[in-house]
Enzyme design. Structure first.
Site, short mmCIF file in Angstrom:
data_model
loop_
_atom_site.label_atom_id
_atom_site.label_comp_id
_atom_site.label_asym_id
_atom_site.label_seq_id
_atom_site.Cartn_x
_atom_site.Cartn_y
_atom_site.Cartn_z
N TYR A 1 0.87 -1.18 0.00
CA TYR A 1 0.00 0.00 0.00
C TYR A 1 0.90 1.22 0.00
CZ TYR A 1 -3.39 3.52 1.59
OH TYR A 1 -4.18 4.64 1.70
N ASP B 1 9.44 2.74 -0.91
CA ASP B 1 8.42 3.43 -0.10
C ASP B 1 8.72 3.14 1.36
OD1 ASP B 1 4.76 3.47 0.06
OD2 ASP B 1 6.32 4.40 1.28
N LYS C 1 4.85 9.71 8.25
CA LYS C 1 4.76 9.23 9.62
C LYS C 1 5.86 9.77 10.54
CE LYS C 1 2.46 5.14 7.76
NZ LYS C 1 1.08 5.13 8.26
P1 KE4 Z 1 -0.57 8.59 4.18
O1 KE4 Z 1 -1.08 9.25 2.95
O2 KE4 Z 1 -1.64 7.79 4.90
O3 KE4 Z 1 0.18 9.54 5.11
O4 KE4 Z 1 0.56 7.53 3.76
C1 KE4 Z 1 0.23 6.56 2.79
C2 KE4 Z 1 1.18 5.38 2.91
C3 KE4 Z 1 2.19 5.25 1.98
N1 KE4 Z 1 3.07 4.23 2.05
C4 KE4 Z 1 2.99 3.30 3.03
C5 KE4 Z 1 3.99 2.19 3.08
C6 KE4 Z 1 1.98 3.39 4.02
O5 KE4 Z 1 1.89 2.44 4.98
C7 KE4 Z 1 1.05 4.45 3.96
C8 KE4 Z 1 -0.08 4.59 4.97
N2 KE4 Z 1 -0.18 3.55 5.95
C9 KE4 Z 1 -1.51 3.34 6.51
C10 KE4 Z 1 -1.42 2.18 7.51
N3 KE4 Z 1 -1.28 0.93 6.88
C11 KE4 Z 1 -2.03 4.57 7.14
C12 KE4 Z 1 -3.26 4.40 7.98
C13 KE4 Z 1 -4.46 5.02 7.32
O6 KE4 Z 1 -4.60 4.87 6.08
O7 KE4 Z 1 -5.27 5.60 8.07
#
Ligand code: KE4
Length: 428
Positions: A145, A240, A268
Site C-alpha cells: 500500500y 516506499d 509518519k
Molecule cells: P498517508 O497518505 O496515509 O500519510 O501515507 C500513505 C502510505 C504510503 N506508504 C505506506 C507504506 C503506508 O503504509 C502508507 C499509509 N499507511 C496506513 C497504515 N497501513 C495509514 C493508515 C491510514 O490509512 O489511516
C-alpha cells in the site's frame, strides 16, 4: 467488552456527517465488527478513550509515535514554533534544517521535497520518475500500500485489503492500465513484466519491508535482484519507506537491508505526529521537480513550520539516541516471540512475522510471504482476538492486514501484560 457508551454515541453522530464515521477507513474497526474507540488523549505507551478506558497503544498513529505519545522534546519544539505563527506559505530556515537532516541520515537521498502525507510523497515520486524517464508504466506489488493516489490503488494492501476490495472504484481504466502488479518475493513475476514491457517501465515502487498486508519480510536476495533489473532497464527504483523510514534504524529499511534506491518516500515518523511526507533521492531525478524542472508538484502547507519543528525534534532525538532502536527492537522481539510461543502452546494456527519494532500475527498455519498467503488468514479469528485484547486494554491494529508498532515509551511490563492477555485468549 470495555464500556464504549460514549464511543458508540460519537460514532452514531459521526456517521451522519463523515463517510463511515471516520476520516480514514483504517480506523473504522469495520474489519473487526466493532465500534471504533474515540480517543481523547495519549501519553507515552498509552491512549485513553472517551469512556475512560486506557490501552497499551500498539498503533502509535500507525507509526509516527516512535518516541511514544506526547514526547516532551517534540511537544516543546511544537510549542516554541506555534507561538511564532502556524503557517506562512513562504520559505523558512526549518525547511533547510529538515532537508539537510534527511540527506545526512539517508545516504541515498541527495535532494528532498517536503509534502503533507505519504500519499503525496509516493504520487510525486511516481511523477518525478515518469518525467525523468519519459515512460508511463509502473510496477507495484500485490498487497503493498502506497497511499491513495489513483495509479497505486491497484491490488493494494492496508484498508483496501482489509475490506476485501483490493482495487478502488473511481480509478479510470486508462490510469490503472499503466500499473502492473507483481508478487512480493517472487522475482520471476517481476522479470516477466519487464520482458513483456521492454523499455516502457518508468518506475518500480516497493515497500522494502512490507507492512500493509501485515508485516511480510523480503527474501534476502529479492531486493538485490530488484535493484539489478531496474538498473538494466533504466527503471527508477522507489523505496516506499513511509512506515520503515527512521523506524528500522536511522537510515530505514534501505540501511538495514543494504538497498540503494533511486528515490525514497517518507511519512509518519518524519512528521513526529504532524502531517508530513517527503520524497527524495538522486539529484538528477529531483532536479526534474518545479520550479527547477518540468515536473510540477506543489503544496500550500508543505514544509509547514510547526510540522517541521515536530519532525526535526523527533529525527534529532532518534539520531542522537541510537539506544532507542536497541530498546524498541528488543521489545518487538519479546512481544512477537512471546505470541509465537503462546500460539504454539495452544496448537493454534498462527504465524507471527516480526522485524525490529514492527510485527503481525496472522491467523493461518502457513508461512506468510506475500499477498496470496496473507489472504489465507482467518480474519474472523483475528477479529475475536482483537476484541479480546481490546477488552484487556490492549490496542492492536483493528484489522488483520496491518502491523503492530512499538515505541520507546513501551517497557517490558507492557509486553508481559500483553502476553498474559494473549495467553488468556488462547487458554494457555
Ligand atoms: P498517508 O497518505 O496515509 O500519510 O501515507 C500513505 C502510505 C504510503 N506508504 C505506506 C507504506 C503506508 O503504509 C502508507 C499509509 N499507511 C496506513 C497504515 N497501513 C495509514 C493508515 C491510514 O490509512 O489511516
Amino acid at each position: 467488552m470495555s464500556n464504549a457508551m460514549k464511543s458508540n454515541q460519537l460514532f452514531e453522530e459521526a456517521q451522519k456527517y463523515i463517510p463511515g464515521g471516520v476520516n480514514s477507513p483504517a480506523r473504522a474497526f469495520k474489519a473487526v465488527s466493532e465500534t471504533p474507540r474515540f480517543i481523547e488523549k495519549a501519553d507515552g505507551a498509552y491512549i485513553h478513550d472517551v469512556d475512560g478506558n486506557r490501552y497499551i497503544d500498539y498503533i502509535g498513529s500507525w507509526g509516527p509515535m516512535i518516541l511514544g505519545n506526547n514526547n516532551p522534546v517534540v511537544l516543546k519544539a511544537v510549542q516554541e514554533a506555534i507561538v511564532k505563527g502556524l503557517s506562512y506559505g513562504a520559505a523558512t530556515e526549518a525547511e533547510v534544517t529538515m532537508a539537510k537532516l534527511v540527506c545526512e541520515l539517508v545516504p541515498s537521498v541527495e535532494m528532498v521535497r517536503m509534502v503533507n502525507s505519504g500519499t503525496e510523497a509516493t504520487m510525486s515520486a511516481l511523477r518525478a520518475a515518469r518525467g525523468y524517464t519519459g515512460r508511463s508504466k509502473i510496477i507495484k506489488f500485490e498487497g503493498c500500500y502506497h497511499g491513495h493516489c489513483d495509479s497505486l490503488l491497484v491490488k493494494a494492501g492496508s484498508g483496501l485489503m482489509n475490506s476485501g476490495i483490493p482495487d478502488s472504484a473511481g480509478v479510470p481504466a486508462g490510469c490503472a492500465s499503466d500499473t502492473l502488479t507483481a508478487v512480493y518475493n517472487d522475482f520471476d513475476s517481476v522479470e516477466r513484466l519487464f520482458e513483456e514491457n521492454k523499455g516502457e517501465i518508468a518506475a518500480l515502487i516497493i515497500e522494502p519491508i512490507a507492512a500493509n498486508m501485515g508485516v511480510v519480510l523480503p527474501d534476502p536476495a529479492f531486493l538485490k535482484k530488484i535493484r539489478e533489473i531496474c538498473d538494466v532497464n533504466g527503471t527508477v527504483l522507489i523505496a516506499d519507506e513511509v512506515i520503515t523510514g527512521f523506524r528500522m534504524g536511522i537510515d530505514g529499511a534501505q540501511g538495514l537491508l543494504g538497498l540503494k534506491p533511486d528515490l525514497s518516500t517518507f511519512g509518519k515518523i518524519i512528521g513526529g505526529g504532524m502531517p508530513v511526507g517527503a520524497y527524495g533521492g538522486k539529484r538528477e531525478i529531483m532536479e526534474m521537480i518545479a520550479p527547477l524542472g518540468p515536473v510540477y508538484q506543489a503544496g500550500t502547507l508543505s514544509g509547514n513550520p510547526v510540522a517541521m519543528a515536530a519532525g526535526i525534534a523527533q529525527l534529532t532525538e532518534l539520531k542522537n539516541h541510537p539506544e532507542i532502536y536497541t530498546h524498541i527492537n528488543k521489545l518487538g522481539a519479546m512481544l512477537c516471540d512471546g505470541l509465537r510461543e503462546i500460539a504454539a502452546a495452544a496448537k493454534a494456527n498462527c504465524v507471527v512475522n516480526q522485524i525490529g519494532s514492527i510485527g503481525s500475527m496472522f491467523f493461518t498455519g502457513e508461512p506468510v510471504t506475500d499477498y496470496a498467503s496473507a489472504k489465507k488468514s482467518d480474519t474472523a479469528a483475528y477479529a475475536d482476538y482483537f476484541k479480546h485484547m481490546l477488552n484487556c486494554g490492549i490496542y492492536f491494529a483493528p484489522a488483520q492486514f496491518e502491523a503492530m508498532f512499538i515505541s520507546n515509551s513501551h517497557n517490558e511490563e507492557n509486553i508481559k501484560d500483553t502476553l498474559e492477555c494473549a495467553a488468556r485468549f488462547f487458554k494457555v
